[in-house]
Enzyme design. Structure first.
Site, PDB file in Angstrom:
ATOM      1  CB  CYS A 181     -87.589  78.280 -32.773  1.00 57.05           C
ATOM      2  SG  CYS A 181     -86.974  79.909 -32.340  1.00 57.05           S
ATOM      3  CG  HIS A 315     -85.892  76.446 -37.938  1.00 56.42           C
ATOM      4  ND1 HIS A 315     -87.146  76.736 -37.450  1.00 56.42           N
ATOM      5  CD2 HIS A 315     -85.013  77.050 -37.096  1.00 56.42           C
ATOM      6  CE1 HIS A 315     -87.034  77.490 -36.369  1.00 56.42           C
ATOM      7  NE2 HIS A 315     -85.754  77.696 -36.135  1.00 56.42           N
ATOM      8  CG  HIS A 349     -87.566  83.163 -36.527  1.00 53.77           C
ATOM      9  ND1 HIS A 349     -88.503  82.197 -36.221  1.00 53.77           N
ATOM     10  CD2 HIS A 349     -86.389  82.714 -35.998  1.00 53.77           C
ATOM     11  CE1 HIS A 349     -87.930  81.217 -35.551  1.00 53.77           C
ATOM     12  NE2 HIS A 349     -86.637  81.508 -35.398  1.00 53.77           N
TER      13      HIS A 349
END
Length: 418
Positions: A181, A315, A349
């Site tokens: 990520c 995040h 996400h």
């Protein structure tokens, strides 16, 4: 050497760059209930359309927008490329596997019916025309493919970056970072290095992700990481993350080149920090030492103090571990009044592309002097200055954070042009 951003291409479940930005400021979410695969249950997803898209289509869309936004004319032979993806062509590979399994089963059935093996072998060979993927979406058209029956080669992780290089006529360096990520920020950092070391004066960087596949959904579901109703970053009752599609690509140039050609400038990359926990496959190191080192590294390279940061794009995955880990890090490193937001409640996400989306939203915050809200938040679970509603603010320096499986830590500072 100053490296500046002169073009942005973005697509998310909220739309293109302008649509996504306006949707964010309005508190909208692109997350809806979907069941794209009949064998899997219905769940919240952030799809761009009504069904999962593919990686090449997304790359082409954001690449075109980025180049047009930067007012560049093709070809760009000396342009570097650093385009990453954590899932790459996984959707295409899963389709190939299912197609191959189906052909094998069909061949077995025909053998049982007494048909010859040679005929079965001919039927099992897969060419572009037989793929369940349109030819136009393949990185290498059938006429150019030296091994038309070995399609998996076209879906190796770096082929998206290669396709982008071909599209703009680049013969410069091509990088295809994969850092879970944290991929988006890693890709931008590598492109900045290309420019600062003189390998090229211009590069296109970022990350694009098309992660809605049966295997990805099943895997994250087995881990217990997926939300059941929606994405609520930093909320007391957060459930987990919601998978989303999308990506962002940036035209990066040396400030000298950008000013020489009269380009508009969104902002500059002041610095970045990249570290790894070397600790656990899918959980952050509890002390946060390596993540703290990445942020400190980033601030030092930016020649900024913690008090200089006006906005943190977190995040913020809405998982129990990540949000707690990240909130503690922010509390420890930054002044109490710094504004914090996560946009995953709106875009979902997007895994490797999430940092790239965050960088784009940081640059839009600088451009419009507005902070996007933490969409989906109902009851904050931590004592930070979360942006609950869109607010105007003086935004000079922003930090975007990304944390990936395997302990990948990435931080980047975006600043207004000086």
């Amino acid at each position: 050497m100053d490296v500046v951003v002169t073009g942005i291409g973005l697509v998310s479940a909220l739309g293109t760059l302008d649509c996504s930005w306006k949707g964010l400021l309005s508190g909208e979410s692109g997350i809806r209930q979907h069941q794209p695969f009949i064998e899997l249950e219905r769940r919240p997803l952030a799809l761009i359309g009504t069904k999962p898209t593919d990686l090449i289509t997304l790359i082409r869309e954001v690449l075109t927008d980025a180049v047009q936004d930067a007012n560049l004319t093709l070809p760009l032979p000396d342009c570097g490329i650093a385009i990453g993806s954590s899932r790459g062509f996984q959707a295409n590979l899963e389709l190939l596997a299912r197609e191959g399994r189906g052909k094998k089963e069909e061949g077995r059935r025909k053998r049982e019916e007494g048909r010859g093996e040679k005929e079965d072998e001919r039927e099992f060979s897969i060419t572009h025309s037989q793929l369940p993927i349109p030819n136009a979406q393949c990185p290498m058209p059938n006429a150019q493919c030296p091994m038309p029956n070995s399609q998996f080669v076209n879906f190796l992780p770096h082929m998206g970056a290669i396709a982008a290089a071909r599209a703009i006529g680049s013969t410069g360096p091509v990088l295809a970072p994969m850092a879970a990520c944290a991929t988006g920020i890693w890709s931008i950092a590598r492109a900045v290095d290309l420019i600062r070391t003189g390998e090229c004066q211009r590069a296109i960087a970022g990350a694009v992700e098309a992660p809605i596949t049966p295997l990805t959904l099943a895997g994250f579901s087995r881990m217990g990481a997926l939300a059941n109703t929606g994405c609520y970053p930093f909320d007391e009752n957060r459930e987990g993350f919601v998978l989303g599609e999308g990506g962002a690509l940036f035209v990066l140039e040396s400030a000298e080149l950008a000013r020489r050609r009269g380009a508009k400038i969104y902002g500059r990359v002041s610095g970045f920090g990249l570290t790894n926990d070397a600790c656990h496959a899918n959980a952050p190191e509890l002390g946060g030492g390596s993540a703290i080192a990445a942020v400190n590294q980033c601030l030092k390279r930016s020649n900024l103090a913690r008090i200089d940061i006006d906005f943190i794009h977190a995040h913020g995955t809405a998982t129990e571990l990540n949000d707690r880990h990240e909130a503690l890090l922010i509390e420890k490193l930054f002044h109490r009044g710094v504004a914090v937001s996560s946009t995953k409640g709106a875009t979902g996400h997007t895994l490797g592309a999430s940092g790239a989306l965050g960088v784009a939203f940081c640059l839009m915050s600088i451009k419009y002097q507005m902070l996007p809200p933490c969409v989906g938040m109902k009851k904050p679970g931590f004592e930070l200055d979360f942006v609950r509603c869109t607010r105007s603010a003086i935004v000079r320096n922003t930090v975007c954070l990304s944390f990936g499986f395997g302990g990948q830590n990435a931080a980047i500072v975006l600043s207004g042009d000086r």
